[in-house]
Design a protein around this motif. Structure first.
Motif, PDB file in Angstrom:
ATOM      1  N   LYS A 118     -23.710  -0.115  -4.563  1.00 45.65           N
ATOM      2  CA  LYS A 118     -24.576   0.228  -5.690  1.00 45.65           C
ATOM      3  C   LYS A 118     -23.889   1.138  -6.696  1.00 45.65           C
ATOM      4  N   THR A 119     -22.567   1.246  -6.600  1.00 48.81           N
ATOM      5  CA  THR A 119     -21.826   2.145  -7.486  1.00 48.81           C
ATOM      6  C   THR A 119     -21.043   1.346  -8.505  1.00 48.81           C
ATOM      7  N   ARG A 120     -21.247   1.637  -9.777  1.00 46.91           N
ATOM      8  CA  ARG A 120     -20.506   0.956 -10.836  1.00 46.91           C
ATOM      9  C   ARG A 120     -20.630   1.744 -12.137  1.00 46.91           C
ATOM     10  N   ILE A 121     -19.781   1.377 -13.093  1.00 45.95           N
ATOM     11  CA  ILE A 121     -19.812   1.967 -14.427  1.00 45.95           C
ATOM     12  C   ILE A 121     -20.259   0.891 -15.408  1.00 45.95           C
ATOM     13  N   VAL A 122     -21.266   1.212 -16.221  1.00 43.98           N
ATOM     14  CA  VAL A 122     -21.844   0.249 -17.166  1.00 43.98           C
ATOM     15  C   VAL A 122     -21.710   0.802 -18.579  1.00 43.98           C
ATOM     16  N   HIS A 123     -21.278  -0.071 -19.499  1.00 43.75           N
ATOM     17  CA  HIS A 123     -21.225   0.306 -20.919  1.00 43.75           C
ATOM     18  C   HIS A 123     -22.449  -0.271 -21.614  1.00 43.75           C
TER      19      HIS A 123
END
Length: 462
Positions: A302-307
């Motif tokens: 559930k870990t991510r980077i979103v722009h």
């Protein structure tokens, strides 16, 4: 030991306004004292935990939450039949004499909505829930004085919508790189000794510390076997959310010391709003390191980077899907904003619940009863999700409910689905009494409190 029922002892005490004021006055005094001196450690609290008015307030909270029985199989109704006054008097005496010992919690596994996974739920006995609630009433104001403003989960006078409003405001101000994560098995992974160290930063009352250790060490019973553990504040315990916040305050405190973007925490769900990819990458690394220092870790899946950008992907947080979009009306086509609506998981959950309530096994019930049950679910679901750009999704859910009711009508009369639809849509003036979700949506605005009067009457649909 299961409580025995006796006649004439059913009445439950309800705290008088004066007693309510005494409890609130105590909480305010503790809060003010803790706020005035951040270094103060409180040493005279135990006598307050077994105070009768505190226990009565604790009972009111436990009764309001209802809940399943623990391993002693005593229900809320059993406690009322036993005599609440008698029960609270016994608990007060046990706690005052340091004779109270919690039973192991009953361990059950419940499915995680929207997935095949299961999560553990620990159910303490009713007696133990009352003592936990009493301890929480006494110690919560002390820790509330320390908690940071960006912590929102399971706190008085704070809600998920307060956290969601921060996302709207931060995105509007340019923080559109988002670190999305949650803490892996947070409630089960918190180490007891380190949790007690965090508690001892504010509380030095030996008997209160002993009481909290007893709660943590009670263990759980599963398949007839009692298991203890050196970690975890079992989900299902009245005091567990507070203890989780006490421990995670260490993370909040460390984050404030060297801030990488705006951290928004709702219990173990985390979002960091950043101004650039570089800051977001640094924030994720810092977050991972800070969690490791306290024996926890982010959940990899559930870990991510979103722009956040027009046409880009979004992220899910607190049941909503968040996405950067352009306003639809020609007058405001130049405006881009962070919109939110019910996530796919949230939509699936409410569809499944409506499907359960309109299943074939319930056909013997009157249609009015089925409609009333469906309305109850839709009211609760829409009360939360109405604070968003949810109008289109509300239409979908209501249409789904109408279709399911049409099937119920068709099966009742052994007719076709088309017949059921004609009854619902044409022959019934109010569509069988199904509640209307049209026009109740309140669109969030940056810089405005979501409870504020400007939005009180609802906003135009987007």
């Amino acid at each position: 030991m299961r409580l025995e029922c006796r006649e004439g002892l059913v009445s439950a005490p309800v705290a008088s306004p004066t007693e309510q004021d005494k409890v609130q006055a105590l909480q305010r005094a503790l809060y003010r004292a803790a706020k005035a001196d951040p270094e103060r450690r409180f040493h005279a609290l135990y006598d307050k935990v077994h105070r009768r008015d505190i226990l009565e307030r604790a009972w009111v909270r436990v009764r309001a939450n209802q809940g399943a029985p623990g391993i002693d199989r005593t229900t809320i109704a059993d406690a009322e039949a036993y005599g609440v006054s008698r029960l609270l008097e016994e608990l007060s005496a046990d706690v005052r004499g340091e004779q109270w010992r919690p039973l192991p919690a009953r361990r059950v596994w419940i499915p995680k909505p929207g997935s095949s996974e299961q999560r553990p739920l620990s159910i303490p006995a009713v007696r133990d829930r009352i003592v936990q609630a009493a301890a929480k009433i006494v110690i919560e104001p002390i820790f509330e004085a320390d908690f940071v403003t960006d912590s929102f989960g399971f706190r008085p006078k704070r809600s998920a919508h307060d956290a969601l409003q921060v996302l709207i405001d931060e995105a509007w101000q340019g923080r559109r790189w988002v670190v999305e994560t949650d803490i892996a098995s947070c409630f089960e992974a918190i180490p007891h000794e380190r949790l007690m160290q965090a508690i001892e930063e504010r509380i030095c009352d030996r008997r209160v510390l002993k009481l909290l250790r007893a709660m943590l060490g009670a263990g759980v019973m599963e398949d007839g076997v009692v298991r203890g553990a050196a970690t975890g504040t079992p989900q299902g315990g009245v005091i567990s959310p507070l203890l989780c916040n006490v421990y995670l305050h260490r993370l909040d405190r460390a984050w404030q010391a060297q801030r990488y973007g705006r951290l928004v925490r709702y219990a173990d769900d985390l979002v960091v709003m950043c101004v650039s990819r570089q800051q977001a990458t640094g924030a994720l690394a810092a977050l991972t390191a800070m969690l490791a220092e306290i024996g926890l870790a982010p959940k990899a899946s559930k870990t991510r980077i979103v722009h956040l950008k027009e046409g880009g992907e979004g992220f899910d947080f607190l049941g909503f899907h968040h996405r950067w979009v352009r306003a639809r009306s020609q007058q405001h086509r130049h405006v881009l904003f962070l919109a939110r609506w019910p996530s796919e998981k949230a939509m699936r959950q409410v569809r499944d619940r409506v499907r359960e309530l309109t299943a074939r096994r319930r056909l013997l019930l009157p249609v009015e009863v089925i409609v009333e049950d469906v309305n109850r679910v839709l009211r609760g679901w829409s009360a939360y999700f109405r604070y968003g750009n949810s109008a289109h999704h509300f239409d979908k859910i209501r249409n789904h409910a109408l279709e399911r009711l049409a099937l119920v009508i068709a099966k009742h009369h052994h007719r076709t689905r088309a017949y059921g639809l004609s009854v619902v849509a044409c022959q019934s003036a109010d569509q069988l009494g199904l509640i209307d979700l049209n026009g109740i949506v309140v669109a969030p605005r940056p810089g405005r409190d979501w409870r504020g009067k400007p939005n009180a009457g609802g906003e135009r649909r987007r």
